[in-house]
Design a protein around this motif. Sequence first.
Motif, PDB file in Angstrom:
ATOM      1  N   SER A 183       0.831  -1.193   0.000  1.00  0.00           N
ATOM      2  CA  SER A 183       0.000   0.000   0.000  1.00  0.00           C
ATOM      3  C   SER A 183       0.866   1.245   0.000  1.00  0.00           C
ATOM      4  O   SER A 183       0.578   2.234  -0.669  1.00  0.00           O
ATOM      5  CB  SER A 183      -0.938  -0.002   1.201  1.00  0.00           C
ATOM      6  OG  SER A 183      -1.852  -1.074   1.109  1.00  0.00           O
ATOM      7  N   ASN A 195     -13.334   1.055 -10.141  1.00  0.00           N
ATOM      8  CA  ASN A 195     -12.527   0.595  -9.011  1.00  0.00           C
ATOM      9  C   ASN A 195     -11.809  -0.677  -9.465  1.00  0.00           C
ATOM     10  O   ASN A 195     -12.429  -1.722  -9.658  1.00  0.00           O
ATOM     11  CB  ASN A 195     -13.408   0.305  -7.799  1.00  0.00           C
ATOM     12  CG  ASN A 195     -12.594  -0.034  -6.567  1.00  0.00           C
ATOM     13  OD1 ASN A 195     -11.541  -0.670  -6.643  1.00  0.00           O
ATOM     14  ND2 ASN A 195     -13.096   0.370  -5.401  1.00  0.00           N
ATOM     15  N   THR A 211      -9.114  -2.045  -7.854  1.00  0.00           N
ATOM     16  CA  THR A 211      -8.237  -2.442  -6.746  1.00  0.00           C
ATOM     17  C   THR A 211      -7.854  -3.919  -6.826  1.00  0.00           C
ATOM     18  O   THR A 211      -6.654  -4.269  -6.785  1.00  0.00           O
ATOM     19  CB  THR A 211      -8.919  -2.154  -5.407  1.00  0.00           C
ATOM     20  OG1 THR A 211      -9.326  -0.786  -5.368  1.00  0.00           O
ATOM     21  CG2 THR A 211      -7.969  -2.440  -4.239  1.00  0.00           C
ATOM     22  N   ASP A 212      -8.815  -4.780  -6.961  1.00  0.00           N
ATOM     23  CA  ASP A 212      -8.529  -6.220  -6.967  1.00  0.00           C
ATOM     24  C   ASP A 212      -7.694  -6.615  -8.179  1.00  0.00           C
ATOM     25  O   ASP A 212      -6.813  -7.490  -8.073  1.00  0.00           O
ATOM     26  CB  ASP A 212      -9.836  -7.014  -6.962  1.00  0.00           C
ATOM     27  CG  ASP A 212     -10.591  -6.890  -5.635  1.00  0.00           C
ATOM     28  OD1 ASP A 212      -9.945  -6.534  -4.627  1.00  0.00           O
ATOM     29  OD2 ASP A 212     -11.816  -7.142  -5.622  1.00  0.00           O
ATOM     30  N   TYR A 239      -3.938  -5.374  -7.427  1.00  0.00           N
ATOM     31  CA  TYR A 239      -3.295  -6.184  -6.387  1.00  0.00           C
ATOM     32  C   TYR A 239      -3.145  -7.639  -6.842  1.00  0.00           C
ATOM     33  O   TYR A 239      -2.195  -8.330  -6.468  1.00  0.00           O
ATOM     34  CB  TYR A 239      -4.099  -6.124  -5.089  1.00  0.00           C
ATOM     35  CG  TYR A 239      -3.838  -4.874  -4.273  1.00  0.00           C
ATOM     36  CD1 TYR A 239      -2.843  -4.848  -3.307  1.00  0.00           C
ATOM     37  CD2 TYR A 239      -4.590  -3.725  -4.482  1.00  0.00           C
ATOM     38  CE1 TYR A 239      -2.600  -3.714  -2.557  1.00  0.00           C
ATOM     39  CE2 TYR A 239      -4.358  -2.575  -3.749  1.00  0.00           C
ATOM     40  CZ  TYR A 239      -3.360  -2.568  -2.778  1.00  0.00           C
ATOM     41  OH  TYR A 239      -3.121  -1.436  -2.036  1.00  0.00           O
ATOM     42  N   LYS A 246     -10.681   2.841   1.020  1.00  0.00           N
ATOM     43  CA  LYS A 246     -10.253   1.446   1.037  1.00  0.00           C
ATOM     44  C   LYS A 246     -11.314   0.568   0.395  1.00  0.00           C
ATOM     45  O   LYS A 246     -12.515   0.847   0.462  1.00  0.00           O
ATOM     46  CB  LYS A 246      -9.981   0.965   2.460  1.00  0.00           C
ATOM     47  CG  LYS A 246      -8.642   1.413   3.027  1.00  0.00           C
ATOM     48  CD  LYS A 246      -8.324   0.693   4.328  1.00  0.00           C
ATOM     49  CE  LYS A 246      -6.908   0.997   4.808  1.00  0.00           C
ATOM     50  NZ  LYS A 246      -6.573   0.241   6.039  1.00  0.00           N
ATOM     51  N   THR A 247     -10.830  -0.497  -0.258  1.00  0.00           N
ATOM     52  CA  THR A 247     -11.706  -1.537  -0.789  1.00  0.00           C
ATOM     53  C   THR A 247     -11.372  -2.805  -0.026  1.00  0.00           C
ATOM     54  O   THR A 247     -10.295  -3.404  -0.214  1.00  0.00           O
ATOM     55  CB  THR A 247     -11.480  -1.738  -2.296  1.00  0.00           C
ATOM     56  OG1 THR A 247     -11.752  -0.514  -2.974  1.00  0.00           O
ATOM     57  CG2 THR A 247     -12.369  -2.837  -2.832  1.00  0.00           C
ATOM     58  N   GLY A 248     -12.272  -3.188   0.877  1.00  0.00           N
ATOM     59  CA  GLY A 248     -11.923  -4.281   1.798  1.00  0.00           C
ATOM     60  C   GLY A 248     -10.819  -3.801   2.719  1.00  0.00           C
ATOM     61  O   GLY A 248     -10.917  -2.738   3.330  1.00  0.00           O
ATOM     62  N   ASP A 249      -9.733  -4.574   2.793  1.00  0.00           N
ATOM     63  CA  ASP A 249      -8.609  -4.172   3.628  1.00  0.00           C
ATOM     64  C   ASP A 249      -7.472  -3.545   2.830  1.00  0.00           C
ATOM     65  O   ASP A 249      -6.390  -3.311   3.348  1.00  0.00           O
ATOM     66  CB  ASP A 249      -8.087  -5.374   4.417  1.00  0.00           C
ATOM     67  CG  ASP A 249      -7.574  -6.477   3.493  1.00  0.00           C
ATOM     68  OD1 ASP A 249      -7.863  -6.399   2.263  1.00  0.00           O
ATOM     69  OD2 ASP A 249      -6.905  -7.396   3.990  1.00  0.00           O
ATOM     70  N   LYS A 250      -7.731  -3.264   1.542  1.00  0.00           N
ATOM     71  CA  LYS A 250      -6.690  -2.710   0.681  1.00  0.00           C
ATOM     72  C   LYS A 250      -6.999  -1.252   0.357  1.00  0.00           C
ATOM     73  O   LYS A 250      -8.164  -0.861   0.240  1.00  0.00           O
ATOM     74  CB  LYS A 250      -6.590  -3.495  -0.627  1.00  0.00           C
ATOM     75  CG  LYS A 250      -6.382  -4.993  -0.459  1.00  0.00           C
ATOM     76  CD  LYS A 250      -6.320  -5.660  -1.828  1.00  0.00           C
ATOM     77  CE  LYS A 250      -6.253  -7.168  -1.707  1.00  0.00           C
ATOM     78  NZ  LYS A 250      -7.539  -7.748  -1.192  1.00  0.00           N
ATOM     79  N   SER A 262      -7.634   1.659  -2.031  1.00  0.00           N
ATOM     80  CA  SER A 262      -8.302   1.598  -3.338  1.00  0.00           C
ATOM     81  C   SER A 262      -7.418   2.101  -4.476  1.00  0.00           C
ATOM     82  O   SER A 262      -6.542   2.963  -4.287  1.00  0.00           O
ATOM     83  CB  SER A 262      -9.585   2.431  -3.311  1.00  0.00           C
ATOM     84  OG  SER A 262     -10.478   1.936  -2.342  1.00  0.00           O
TER      85      SER A 262
END
Length: 526
Positions: free
Chosen positions: A5, A84, A86-87, A90, A162-166, A168
Amino acid sequence: MKHKSKLFGLLAIITMLVPLFVGGISGGAEEGAPPAVSDTEPSTINMVLHKKEFDSMPKLTENTGELMEFKGKGLNGAGFTAYNITDFVYGLIKDKEVADAAAAITKAQEVAAEIEKGSSIKIGEKTYESLTKMGSKVGDEVTTAKVDGEDGIAKFNGLAYKTGDKHSVYMFIETTIPDNVSTHAAPLIVSLPLTNKDGKYLTTAHLYPKDVTFTDGKDLKTDGLQVVKDEGANKAEHIYGTEVGKEHDFTFKFTIPAKIKDNISYGFTDTPSAGLELVVPAAGINSAVTITPTTGNALVPGTHYEIVKNTDGGFTVDFKVNEAAVQALAGQTFTASYKMVVTDAAEEYQEFGNKITVKVGNQTYPYEAPKLIYGGYKFIKEDQNTKAKLAGAKFVITKRGAAADNALKFTKSGTKYVLDATGSTELVTDENGEINVEGLEYGNYDLHETVAPTDYIKLDAPVQFTIAPDTAEGATLIPSKTVDNVKKGLLPSTGGTGIIAFLAVGAALMAGAFIWYRKSKVNEEV
């Protein structure tokens, strides 16, 4: 994961990686106000896009973290959609498709760019052929508009930090491209968290995506042409002298818009005013207009575009926008070259020209070239004393000082003699004693009489005249000149009561002399 992050947060993503725009990230509620920051990480962030348009893409500028100044104008009407991703980003690192965060962002830009082109890209076992495969849309498209006096603003408020625990990662795609854009902004990717130079968290980020708008231009080759009117920097208002039958070289520089990839119709039409007509070679209309690229391969008529000559003497070029080869040309610059011939359809001493109208979908953009102009003259042949109009007198016209055997050629059209290189040099006065000539370039000329009317003396010197508008008060549009002739056997009149009075006085003098002679003779005999 925390370490990754931090890496995302330190990236100056777009500024470094994408040559099509400069991504500026900084904080501030309004221009001139202190940055909107927080000592602690916020739960949401506002992102403000400042859409700018340029004639050409400016040099990359490193972002300062503050509101930035650019010379480009704000561009309204551009639609942006946020995703978004993010996933996706990552996941690239997790699956070891890339080595680090910077490489992940680069890969995301590459995938999005390919999808925008209509292609797909495979990563591992997955194929990405749509932007929604990369991530989820965040709300609806936002269109840039004037906000608080500034053009080109699109706001995305309340984006999750944040998206979940990450932290964004957001991607902004220009999903609606203005019609006059030749190169639109590349995918704009921003990862969180964002901090300013003091290490405080930004709660508002300002981004600066940029478009290049096409600067099409129409031109006339003016080398060797007489300048009749010079309007300075406004070249489209310049006026140059010409003559009927002369061919002129025109060019039109254009850039194929980015929007063509959406199969939106694109083309342009040349519309001449009376006095100009497209020159079509024997090889046909496809040879009349040559389209060449600034770089790369030439466009092929019939394959990439169609040309049609219009009834007004101009032409239309329509691009085959559904062809992949044409869509691939988006953003490239070309030059259309063609010739137009001057006809006698224009009014003497009235400027004429032509314009190009570019049509992108339902939007039109006009461009004009410098204007042209030519003139004419009227001659009236009459008896110097009786003012009777004389038909049948023959003349030729030359440039000032040229011999009569270098005369210009004309063709009779109705009541006028029109300049024509394939015509005849001979001009003959009609029943009204008139000769009307048209289509001559501005300048000085001589009218030579070659055959006088029956029983009249031929002029022994040319009549000088000038092709230029008569600006005197009350003057008619077409200048005119009376050409007098004198009958054979008569002395030229000098005015007053005319030749009749002159002859009467002469007869009286002769009679007086005769009487004096008779009287003197009688006296001698006495």
